[in-house]
Enzyme design. Structure first.
Site, PDB file in Angstrom:
ATOM      1  N   HIS A  60      38.758  51.846  33.617  1.00 47.44           N
ATOM      2  CA  HIS A  60      37.304  51.862  33.681  1.00 47.44           C
ATOM      3  C   HIS A  60      36.801  52.404  35.011  1.00 47.44           C
ATOM      4  O   HIS A  60      37.548  52.519  35.966  1.00 47.44           O
ATOM      5  CB  HIS A  60      36.717  50.460  33.459  1.00 47.44           C
ATOM      6  N   HIS A  90      34.361  51.648  41.675  1.00 45.84           N
ATOM      7  CA  HIS A  90      35.752  52.072  41.732  1.00 45.84           C
ATOM      8  C   HIS A  90      36.211  52.620  40.389  1.00 45.84           C
ATOM      9  O   HIS A  90      35.577  52.403  39.364  1.00 45.84           O
ATOM     10  CB  HIS A  90      36.645  50.897  42.147  1.00 45.84           C
ATOM     11  N   GLU A  94      32.187  49.841  33.527  1.00 41.85           N
ATOM     12  CA  GLU A  94      31.922  48.456  33.902  1.00 41.85           C
ATOM     13  C   GLU A  94      30.625  48.422  34.700  1.00 41.85           C
ATOM     14  O   GLU A  94      30.524  49.044  35.753  1.00 41.85           O
ATOM     15  CB  GLU A  94      33.059  47.905  34.762  1.00 41.85           C
ATOM     16  N   ASN A 123      25.009  42.092  40.425  1.00 47.76           N
ATOM     17  CA  ASN A 123      25.008  40.995  41.387  1.00 47.76           C
ATOM     18  C   ASN A 123      23.658  40.307  41.288  1.00 47.76           C
ATOM     19  O   ASN A 123      22.618  40.954  41.374  1.00 47.76           O
ATOM     20  CB  ASN A 123      25.264  41.524  42.802  1.00 47.76           C
ATOM     21  N   GLU A 182      41.225  50.783  41.868  1.00 46.42           N
ATOM     22  CA  GLU A 182      41.789  49.474  41.555  1.00 46.42           C
ATOM     23  C   GLU A 182      43.034  49.687  40.702  1.00 46.42           C
ATOM     24  O   GLU A 182      43.005  50.448  39.733  1.00 46.42           O
ATOM     25  CB  GLU A 182      40.766  48.640  40.783  1.00 46.42           C
ATOM     26  N   ARG A 218      27.476  49.510  40.150  1.00 45.23           N
ATOM     27  CA  ARG A 218      26.592  48.364  40.363  1.00 45.23           C
ATOM     28  C   ARG A 218      25.209  48.708  39.834  1.00 45.23           C
ATOM     29  O   ARG A 218      24.736  49.824  40.026  1.00 45.23           O
ATOM     30  CB  ARG A 218      26.533  48.026  41.849  1.00 45.23           C
TER      31      ARG A 218
END
Length: 138
Positions: free
Chosen positions: A5, A72, A54, A58, A115, A9
């Site tokens: 993925h 990422h 993804e 937050n 990641e 944000r």
């Protein structure tokens, strides 16, 4: 290695989901983390669920200037320890070592976070990884 993925944000999940739905993506799962104060929403194109976007929301307001909204790329690897060792042997810094046998972070030469996730869960913690400190932002 398998691509998993890309994380971005978002400040308004509903608007962002609507945007991606317009592109043809559908929500495939969602995780709420009250302790961490965030929500993860995964979307993919129907029939290609193995490649996801993804969305990370937050809960506490934050400004995402200078490209901070891009998070990422993620890849599943067969052996996270062997992968990290190969990268280190090639001169790559392991920013977040796989201390837990499950997850590590490295960065590209342009500082894009990558990641690495262990396939099928986690390997048993092993040295030198288990005691290796983080070396920077990931």
């Amino acid at each position: 290695m398998k691509y998993l993925h890309t994380m971005i944000r978002v400040t308004d999940p509903a608007k962002t989901i609507a945007f991606f739905e317009t592109l043809g993506l559908k929500e495939v799962r969602r995780m709420e983390n009250e302790k961490g104060r965030f929500t993860l929403i995964f979307l993919s194109v129907p029939g290609d669920e193995g490649a996801e976007v993804e969305l990370t929301h937050n809960w506490d307001p934050e400004e995402y200037g200078e490209g901070r909204n891009f998070g990422h790329l993620a890849y599943r690897v067969d052996n996270i320890y062997d992968t990290c060792q190969r990268l280190m042997d090639s001169g790559v810094t392991i920013n977040r070592p796989p201390r837990d046998g499950h997850m590590a972070f490295v960065r590209t030469p342009d500082n894009i976070s990558i990641e690495l996730l262990q396939a099928d869960g986690a390997l048993d913690p092993a040295e030198p990884w288990a005691s290796m400190p983080n070396t920077g932002k990931w």
